[in-house]
Design a protein around this motif. Structure first.
Motif, PDB file in Angstrom:
ATOM      1  N   ALA A  26     -49.597  93.921  22.382  1.00  0.00           N
ATOM      2  CA  ALA A  26     -49.579  93.312  21.058  1.00  0.00           C
ATOM      3  C   ALA A  26     -50.043  94.309  20.019  1.00  0.00           C
ATOM      4  O   ALA A  26     -50.770  95.246  20.315  1.00  0.00           O
ATOM      5  N   ALA A  27     -49.595  94.108  18.792  1.00  0.00           N
ATOM      6  CA  ALA A  27     -50.021  94.988  17.714  1.00  0.00           C
ATOM      7  C   ALA A  27     -51.533  94.877  17.545  1.00  0.00           C
ATOM      8  O   ALA A  27     -52.098  93.805  17.692  1.00  0.00           O
ATOM      9  N   PRO A  28     -52.213  95.977  17.257  1.00  0.00           N
ATOM     10  CA  PRO A  28     -53.670  95.958  17.146  1.00  0.00           C
ATOM     11  C   PRO A  28     -54.145  95.044  16.026  1.00  0.00           C
ATOM     12  O   PRO A  28     -53.458  94.827  15.040  1.00  0.00           O
ATOM     13  N   SER A  29     -55.359  94.516  16.186  1.00  0.00           N
ATOM     14  CA  SER A  29     -55.936  93.663  15.159  1.00  0.00           C
ATOM     15  C   SER A  29     -57.446  93.801  15.195  1.00  0.00           C
ATOM     16  O   SER A  29     -58.033  93.962  16.257  1.00  0.00           O
ATOM     17  N   ASN A  30     -58.080  93.747  14.036  1.00  0.00           N
ATOM     18  CA  ASN A  30     -59.530  93.761  13.927  1.00  0.00           C
ATOM     19  C   ASN A  30     -59.994  92.459  13.296  1.00  0.00           C
ATOM     20  O   ASN A  30     -59.361  91.944  12.386  1.00  0.00           O
ATOM     21  N   ILE A  31     -61.132  91.935  13.781  1.00  0.00           N
ATOM     22  CA  ILE A  31     -61.710  90.705  13.261  1.00  0.00           C
ATOM     23  C   ILE A  31     -63.002  91.030  12.518  1.00  0.00           C
ATOM     24  O   ILE A  31     -63.859  91.748  13.032  1.00  0.00           O
ATOM     25  N   ILE A  32     -63.133  90.491  11.315  1.00  0.00           N
ATOM     26  CA  ILE A  32     -64.376  90.602  10.555  1.00  0.00           C
ATOM     27  C   ILE A  32     -64.852  89.192  10.247  1.00  0.00           C
ATOM     28  O   ILE A  32     -64.172  88.442   9.543  1.00  0.00           O
ATOM     29  N   ARG A  33     -66.006  88.797  10.787  1.00  0.00           N
ATOM     30  CA  ARG A  33     -66.546  87.479  10.494  1.00  0.00           C
ATOM     31  C   ARG A  33     -67.207  87.518   9.127  1.00  0.00           C
ATOM     32  O   ARG A  33     -68.063  88.361   8.866  1.00  0.00           O
ATOM     33  N   THR A  34     -66.822  86.611   8.249  1.00  0.00           N
ATOM     34  CA  THR A  34     -67.355  86.611   6.884  1.00  0.00           C
ATOM     35  C   THR A  34     -68.279  85.435   6.613  1.00  0.00           C
ATOM     36  O   THR A  34     -68.976  85.434   5.605  1.00  0.00           O
ATOM     37  N   MET A  35     -68.283  84.431   7.493  1.00  0.00           N
ATOM     38  CA  MET A  35     -69.193  83.287   7.326  1.00  0.00           C
ATOM     39  C   MET A  35     -69.313  82.545   8.647  1.00  0.00           C
ATOM     40  O   MET A  35     -68.333  82.362   9.365  1.00  0.00           O
ATOM     41  N   ASP A  36     -70.539  82.125   8.970  1.00  0.00           N
ATOM     42  CA  ASP A  36     -70.770  81.255  10.126  1.00  0.00           C
ATOM     43  C   ASP A  36     -72.049  80.472   9.876  1.00  0.00           C
ATOM     44  O   ASP A  36     -73.151  80.984  10.053  1.00  0.00           O
ATOM     45  N   ARG A  37     -71.884  79.226   9.449  1.00  0.00           N
ATOM     46  CA  ARG A  37     -73.021  78.369   9.137  1.00  0.00           C
ATOM     47  C   ARG A  37     -73.305  77.352  10.233  1.00  0.00           C
ATOM     48  O   ARG A  37     -74.135  76.461  10.045  1.00  0.00           O
ATOM     49  N   LEU A  38     -72.612  77.465  11.354  1.00  0.00           N
ATOM     50  CA  LEU A  38     -72.746  76.440  12.384  1.00  0.00           C
ATOM     51  C   LEU A  38     -73.774  76.801  13.446  1.00  0.00           C
ATOM     52  O   LEU A  38     -74.499  75.942  13.938  1.00  0.00           O
ATOM     53  N   GLY A  39     -73.825  78.065  13.841  1.00  0.00           N
ATOM     54  CA  GLY A  39     -74.764  78.465  14.871  1.00  0.00           C
ATOM     55  C   GLY A  39     -74.301  78.093  16.262  1.00  0.00           C
ATOM     56  O   GLY A  39     -73.314  77.379  16.452  1.00  0.00           O
ATOM     57  N   THR A  40     -75.037  78.545  17.247  1.00  0.00           N
ATOM     58  CA  THR A  40     -74.629  78.366  18.652  1.00  0.00           C
ATOM     59  C   THR A  40     -74.879  76.955  19.169  1.00  0.00           C
ATOM     60  O   THR A  40     -74.345  76.589  20.212  1.00  0.00           O
ATOM     61  N   GLU A  41     -75.675  76.165  18.463  1.00  0.00           N
ATOM     62  CA  GLU A  41     -75.993  74.817  18.940  1.00  0.00           C
ATOM     63  C   GLU A  41     -74.965  73.779  18.515  1.00  0.00           C
ATOM     64  O   GLU A  41     -75.067  72.620  18.888  1.00  0.00           O
ATOM     65  N   GLY A 165     -65.941  68.519   3.296  1.00  0.00           N
ATOM     66  CA  GLY A 165     -65.166  69.579   2.669  1.00  0.00           C
ATOM     67  C   GLY A 165     -65.925  70.893   2.561  1.00  0.00           C
ATOM     68  O   GLY A 165     -65.448  71.837   1.926  1.00  0.00           O
ATOM     69  N   GLU A 166     -67.080  70.998   3.204  1.00  0.00           N
ATOM     70  CA  GLU A 166     -67.888  72.218   3.148  1.00  0.00           C
ATOM     71  C   GLU A 166     -67.277  73.310   4.024  1.00  0.00           C
ATOM     72  O   GLU A 166     -66.905  73.069   5.177  1.00  0.00           O
ATOM     73  N   LYS A 167     -67.174  74.525   3.468  1.00  0.00           N
ATOM     74  CA  LYS A 167     -66.700  75.661   4.257  1.00  0.00           C
ATOM     75  C   LYS A 167     -67.838  76.130   5.167  1.00  0.00           C
ATOM     76  O   LYS A 167     -68.939  76.420   4.702  1.00  0.00           O
ATOM     77  N   VAL A 168     -67.570  76.206   6.487  1.00  0.00           N
ATOM     78  CA  VAL A 168     -68.645  76.528   7.422  1.00  0.00           C
ATOM     79  C   VAL A 168     -68.377  77.782   8.248  1.00  0.00           C
ATOM     80  O   VAL A 168     -69.282  78.285   8.909  1.00  0.00           O
ATOM     81  N   TRP A 169     -67.151  78.288   8.224  1.00  0.00           N
ATOM     82  CA  TRP A 169     -66.817  79.451   9.068  1.00  0.00           C
ATOM     83  C   TRP A 169     -65.596  80.132   8.497  1.00  0.00           C
ATOM     84  O   TRP A 169     -64.688  79.467   7.992  1.00  0.00           O
ATOM     85  N   SER A 170     -65.580  81.456   8.543  1.00  0.00           N
ATOM     86  CA  SER A 170     -64.385  82.176   8.096  1.00  0.00           C
ATOM     87  C   SER A 170     -64.342  83.563   8.722  1.00  0.00           C
ATOM     88  O   SER A 170     -65.384  84.163   9.041  1.00  0.00           O
ATOM     89  N   ILE A 171     -63.122  84.065   8.901  1.00  0.00           N
ATOM     90  CA  ILE A 171     -62.909  85.418   9.406  1.00  0.00           C
ATOM     91  C   ILE A 171     -61.754  86.053   8.640  1.00  0.00           C
ATOM     92  O   ILE A 171     -60.890  85.368   8.102  1.00  0.00           O
ATOM     93  N   ASN A 172     -61.760  87.366   8.598  1.00  0.00           N
ATOM     94  CA  ASN A 172     -60.609  88.149   8.174  1.00  0.00           C
ATOM     95  C   ASN A 172     -60.049  88.821   9.414  1.00  0.00           C
ATOM     96  O   ASN A 172     -60.797  89.444  10.171  1.00  0.00           O
ATOM     97  N   SER A 173     -58.753  88.678   9.643  1.00  0.00           N
ATOM     98  CA  SER A 173     -58.113  89.347  10.775  1.00  0.00           C
ATOM     99  C   SER A 173     -57.098  90.341  10.232  1.00  0.00           C
ATOM    100  O   SER A 173     -56.117  89.956   9.595  1.00  0.00           O
ATOM    101  N   LEU A 174     -57.381  91.600  10.465  1.00  0.00           N
ATOM    102  CA  LEU A 174     -56.524  92.686   9.997  1.00  0.00           C
ATOM    103  C   LEU A 174     -55.539  93.042  11.095  1.00  0.00           C
ATOM    104  O   LEU A 174     -55.924  93.382  12.212  1.00  0.00           O
TER     105      LEU A 174
END
Length: 204
Positions: A26-41, A165-174
């Motif tokens: 597959a074509a290469p891709s990089n992930i950048i996490r920009t938000m995570d308000r949920l946590g592991t629990e 409607g709260e944003k809780v997680w986001s990523i950029n995938s290049l």
């Protein structure tokens, strides 16, 4: 070396060569996490509405279906926006709120091409405000578009709580070195689904 051993080695070489040709990487891709308000629990979302707005209608529908299928299992109900709302649906806050209430989605997953939401900004849009799916009707996201071939394309994926409607997680995938829009869409859906599972946003 005996003939049988030579034949076995030759057979193994042919099998490996065929596999390499049949399954191109597959074509290469990089992930950048920009938000995570949920946590592991966080217990994980179980009813997810999938929305994709990158590309034309066929591309959007393919992305939504593919990602929904990758996330759907006995514990997770993931549904594509275009199958819930109808063919060529418009994206508005009113439609979102109505379908979330009616179908009891606890999360909305939204993916767009970076910068897509900034084209021809409406006069009523709050100035200086970050993108918020539930805060403003981004009319430009309803326009048919095509995924252009480029050396690098960045997709933005966000998850919003259905109830608030709260944003809780986001990523950029290049993604880069892409030549085919369909393969790009399938690749991005797989990458996003894998990251969602890695971050425990759905039950395992």
């Amino acid at each position: 070396m005996h003939n049988a051993a030579r034949q076995l080695l030759l057979l193994m070489f042919v099998v490996f060569a065929f596999a390499a040709c049949a399954e191109p990487p597959a074509a290469p891709s990089n992930i950048i996490r920009t938000m995570d308000r949920l946590g592991t629990e966080h217990p994980g979302f179980r009813r997810i509405l999938i929305i994709g707005v990158a590309g034309d209608y066929e591309s959007r529908a393919l992305f939504e279906r593919t990602l929904a299928e990758l996330l759907y299992n006995e514990e997770v109900v993931a549904l594509a926006y275009h199958t819930v709302i109808g063919r060529r649906p418009r994206l508005t806050r009113t439609a979102l709120e109505t379908i979330i209430t009616a179908r009891k989605f606890d999360a909305v997953l939204f993916t767009r091409q970076q910068g897509q939401e900034g084209r021809d900004a409406g006069s009523a849009r709050p100035t200086g405000a970050a993108f918020d799916l539930f805060g403003y009707d981004y009319e430009e996201l309803n326009r048919a578009d095509s995924i252009r071939r480029a050396a690098a394309i960045t997709f933005v994926t966000e998850i919003y709580r259905g109830e608030t409607g709260e944003k809780v997680w986001s990523i950029n995938s290049l993604s880069y070195e892409n030549t085919d829009a369909t393969e790009l869409i399938r690749q991005q859906a797989a990458i996003i689904a894998a990251q969602i599972r890695a971050d425990r946003l759905v039950p395992r």
